[in-house]
Design a protein around this motif. Sequence first.
Motif, short mmCIF file in Angstrom:
data_model
loop_
_atom_site.label_atom_id
_atom_site.label_comp_id
_atom_site.label_asym_id
_atom_site.label_seq_id
_atom_site.Cartn_x
_atom_site.Cartn_y
_atom_site.Cartn_z
N GLU A 99 3.49 9.12 3.32
CA GLU A 99 4.08 10.26 2.62
C GLU A 99 3.88 10.00 1.13
OE1 GLU A 99 7.97 11.35 3.94
OE2 GLU A 99 7.55 10.70 5.99
N CYS A 100 3.31 10.98 0.45
CA CYS A 100 2.80 10.71 -0.89
C CYS A 100 3.33 11.68 -1.94
CB CYS A 100 1.27 10.81 -0.90
SG CYS A 100 0.47 9.79 0.36
N SER A 101 3.62 11.15 -3.11
CA SER A 101 3.89 11.99 -4.28
C SER A 101 2.58 12.33 -4.98
CB SER A 101 4.84 11.27 -5.24
OG SER A 101 4.29 10.03 -5.65
N GLY A 157 -4.69 -3.41 11.21
CA GLY A 157 -4.22 -4.54 10.41
C GLY A 157 -3.30 -4.16 9.27
N ALA A 158 -3.14 -2.88 8.99
CA ALA A 158 -2.27 -2.46 7.89
C ALA A 158 -0.82 -2.71 8.24
CB ALA A 158 -2.49 -0.98 7.59
N VAL A 159 -0.04 -3.10 7.24
CA VAL A 159 1.39 -3.35 7.44
C VAL A 159 2.20 -2.43 6.53
CG1 VAL A 159 1.08 -5.74 8.19
CG2 VAL A 159 1.36 -5.23 5.76
N PRO A 160 3.38 -2.01 6.97
CA PRO A 160 4.16 -1.03 6.19
C PRO A 160 4.44 -1.45 4.76
CG PRO A 160 5.05 -1.25 8.40
CD PRO A 160 4.00 -2.32 8.26
N ALA A 161 4.80 -2.70 4.55
CA ALA A 161 5.18 -3.13 3.19
C ALA A 161 4.01 -3.00 2.22
CB ALA A 161 5.68 -4.58 3.23
N ALA A 162 2.82 -3.39 2.66
CA ALA A 162 1.64 -3.30 1.79
C ALA A 162 1.27 -1.85 1.53
CB ALA A 162 0.47 -4.05 2.42
N LEU A 163 1.38 -1.01 2.55
CA LEU A 163 1.07 0.41 2.39
C LEU A 163 2.06 1.08 1.44
CD1 LEU A 163 0.30 1.29 6.11
CD2 LEU A 163 -1.37 1.21 4.25
N ALA A 164 3.33 0.74 1.59
CA ALA A 164 4.37 1.35 0.74
C ALA A 164 4.18 0.99 -0.73
CB ALA A 164 5.75 0.94 1.23
N ALA A 165 3.51 -0.15 -0.98
CA ALA A 165 3.29 -0.59 -2.36
C ALA A 165 2.08 0.08 -3.02
CB ALA A 165 3.11 -2.10 -2.38
N LEU A 166 1.31 0.85 -2.25
CA LEU A 166 0.15 1.52 -2.83
C LEU A 166 0.61 2.61 -3.80
CD1 LEU A 166 -2.09 2.01 0.38
CD2 LEU A 166 -2.30 0.25 -1.41
N PRO A 167 -0.14 2.85 -4.87
CA PRO A 167 0.25 3.90 -5.82
C PRO A 167 0.27 5.27 -5.17
CG PRO A 167 -1.99 3.10 -6.25
CD PRO A 167 -1.39 2.16 -5.25
N GLY A 168 1.28 6.06 -5.54
CA GLY A 168 1.40 7.42 -5.01
C GLY A 168 2.06 7.52 -3.67
N ASP A 205 -3.94 11.90 -3.96
CA ASP A 205 -5.25 11.45 -4.45
C ASP A 205 -5.23 9.97 -4.79
OD1 ASP A 205 -6.28 14.00 -4.18
OD2 ASP A 205 -5.85 14.58 -6.25
N ALA A 206 -4.20 9.55 -5.52
CA ALA A 206 -4.08 8.14 -5.89
C ALA A 206 -3.88 7.28 -4.65
CB ALA A 206 -2.93 7.94 -6.87
N ALA A 207 -3.07 7.76 -3.73
CA ALA A 207 -2.81 7.00 -2.50
C ALA A 207 -4.07 6.85 -1.67
CB ALA A 207 -1.72 7.70 -1.70
N LEU A 208 -4.85 7.92 -1.58
CA LEU A 208 -6.08 7.88 -0.79
C LEU A 208 -7.09 6.90 -1.37
CD1 LEU A 208 -7.64 8.98 1.60
CD2 LEU A 208 -8.31 10.94 0.19
N ARG A 209 -7.25 6.91 -2.70
CA ARG A 209 -8.17 5.97 -3.35
C ARG A 209 -7.73 4.52 -3.11
NH1 ARG A 209 -8.32 10.10 -7.43
NH2 ARG A 209 -6.57 9.08 -8.54
#
Length: 310
Positions: free
Chosen positions: A269-271, A244-255, A274-278
Amino acid sequence: MTRSTPVQPPTAVTVGAAVSIRGLHRSYGGVRAVDGVDLAIDPGEVVALLGPNGAGKSTTIDILLGLSRADSGDVRLFGRTPRQAVVDGLVGAMLQSGGIPDDVTVAEVVRLTGALFPKPLSVAEALLRAGVSDVAGRRYGRLSGGQKQRVRFAAALVCDPDLLVLDEPTVAMDVQARREFWTAMRSYTRAGRTVLFATHYLAEAEEYADRVVLLRKGRVVADGSVAHVRALASGRVVSATAPGAVPAALAALPGVTQAHVDGPRVRLECSDSDAALRALISAYPQACDIEVSAHGLEDAFVALTTSEEN
């Protein structure tokens, strides 16, 4: 963003190197195909030469083999000029260009090539090492694309070279043929021989090279071990199953810098992994099969060969 890493300075190019290149330049009209390449390869190294189309890989190889003249710079192979090294049988090459007549047999191709060198292997030995003994009597024009590549490999090996230069050696080979080719190559390098190969198959470079040299627009932008070059793509990758995940919502996650969705599987792909995983677990509590990894060679390749001008 384009990243770069310090590369070997000209002072590192030594006479004792198997390959010694200093200040190499070559232009075609207004296009700089090679723009100041400095490179030293020690005897026994297996080096992958990588870069996008037009990066200068084939031009560098042509100059290295004496098939093209540089506008400026110096090239030495085992302390000799390229022409002398080839004549002395120190260099074998497997190139994309250069035709082989369709009506000659595989054994004839290897025998005629070997006749050009002072101390060639026997035809039988060269065919055996390249894995084409079973088609020795077959005419070249009746071979598959993968078999033709193996015959080119046998012709490159017949002079029993100390340096083997390969330009896209496994093109037209299927997965099994590529695996067998690199098995044969490992046997060759086990005796301390030197290999320089250009390839578009980044997985081959990652698995078989001791060292990666990355070209962009005729310049060396990275030079080091596979692990070192991979590390130049900063950040980490989080992958997970998140229905159910969509790219736009995922891209808006921190990190998160980029998000990719392939069915229920997501790749972030994350900067800041840790923040992205949480944030991922909070937004998608059903997420499972989570992996956190470093960037691969392909990620580094894209980061280092992509610029705003492209």
